[in-house]
Design an enzyme around this catalytic site. Structure first.
Site, PDB file in Angstrom:
ATOM      1  CB  CYS A  42      -2.541  -2.529   5.257  1.00  0.00           C
ATOM      2  SG  CYS A  42      -4.178  -1.804   4.999  1.00  0.00           S
ATOM      3  CG  ASP A  86      -1.999  -1.097   1.135  1.00  0.00           C
ATOM      4  OD1 ASP A  86      -1.951  -1.896   0.187  1.00  0.00           O
ATOM      5  OD2 ASP A  86      -2.856  -1.163   2.040  1.00  0.00           O
ATOM      6  CE  LYS A 146      -3.584  -4.414   1.340  1.00  0.00           C
ATOM      7  NZ  LYS A 146      -4.360  -3.425   2.073  1.00  0.00           N
TER       8      LYS A 146
HETATM    9  C1  C5J Z   1      -3.283   0.787   5.395  1.00  0.00           C
HETATM   10  C2  C5J Z   1      -5.064   2.031   6.382  1.00  0.00           C
HETATM   11  N1  C5J Z   1      -2.697   0.533   4.226  1.00  0.00           N
HETATM   12  N2  C5J Z   1      -4.320   2.434   7.397  1.00  0.00           N
HETATM   13  N3  C5J Z   1      -4.532   1.330   5.358  1.00  0.00           N
HETATM   14  O1  C5J Z   1      -2.722   0.536   6.437  1.00  0.00           O
HETATM   15  O2  C5J Z   1      -6.236   2.316   6.330  1.00  0.00           O
END
Ligand code: C5J
Length: 227
Positions: A163, A25, A130
């Site tokens: 995540c 991400d 995802k």
């Molecule tokens: C991730 C989030 N990638 N914090 N998303 O950690 O919402």
């Protein structure tokens, strides 16, 4: 040939024939000033700061022709893969699917959903969209990795306690061995990053291992480049 990486809670035996790098991400909306993360009031400079470490990891894996996988937290434009319980969680006006500074928030194909240009996937690298925090939920990732014989995952990305940790826990339950690289992961909240790493390595590595980037670089240099 397996290589040994100094890690916590004890050295990690990395088998390059069965390992992949996973970059979680590193998308503009979480990382760049003016994106979704920043609008929520977070200090994104903490996340921007890890870009060089993640780039170094990418170079390491690409240099050895080892598999690289990128994930994005991304929903379909019609939000059919976004449960109301997830969409309604945010602040009004800043919810998934709403128009943000970089297009619709967490929607596939929008500018903010792209991986930051410094870490852009190369042709042939896997990119998984995802709909959840974890990378195995509704993605078919386990089948993809199984088919490639990948059983070990070196992990980078954001955010450590959301995540990244969720994905590592999902991977752990599916039998993968995961090594988190400490300088290549970050949180908007430093104490959450520290706690997440402690949770991962506690109790003999109940979720996985963590290592410094230099430890992995040293192991690669010692045993792969000259091996
Ligand atoms: C991730 C989030 N990638 N914090 N998303 O950690 O919402």
């Amino acid at each position: 040939m397996a290589i040994t990486v100094e890690a916590r809670p004890y050295p990690f035996t990395l088998d390059p024939a069965h390992a992949a790098l996973v970059v979680i991400d590193m998308q503009r909306d979480f990382i760049e000033p003016g994106g979704f993360g920043a609008v929520l009031g977070n200090d994104v400079s903490r996340l921007t700061a890890i870009i060089p470490s993640v780039a170094a990891l990418l170079s390491l894996f690409r240099g050895q022709n080892l598999p690289v996988l990128h994930t994005r937290e991304a929903h379909r434009p019609d939000l059919s893969d976004c449960p109301p319980a997830k969409r309604l969680r945010g602040a009004p006006g800043l919810r998934i699917g709403d128009e943000g500074a970089m297009g619709r928030i967490l929607v596939a194909g929008e500018p903010g959903n792209a991986i930051v240009p410094e870490l852009a996937p190369l042709t042939g690298e896997m990119v998984i969209d995802k709909p959840g925090k974890g990378m195995f939920w509704a993605t078919g990732l386990h089948e993809i990795l199984s088919e490639k014989g990948i059983t070990q995952l070196v992990i980078a990305g954001v955010t450590t306690e959301v995540c990244v940790q969720t994905s590592m826990r999902e991977a752990n339950d599916r039998g993968y061995e995961c090594l988190l690289i400490e300088e290549a992961t970050e949180s908007y909240f430093p104490e959450f990053k520290a706690s997440a790493i402690e949770m991962i390595v506690a109790q003999g590595g109940i979720v996985g291992w963590s290592a410094r980037l230099a430890a992995l670089e040293t192991a690669f240099a010692r045993e792969l480049v000259h091996g």
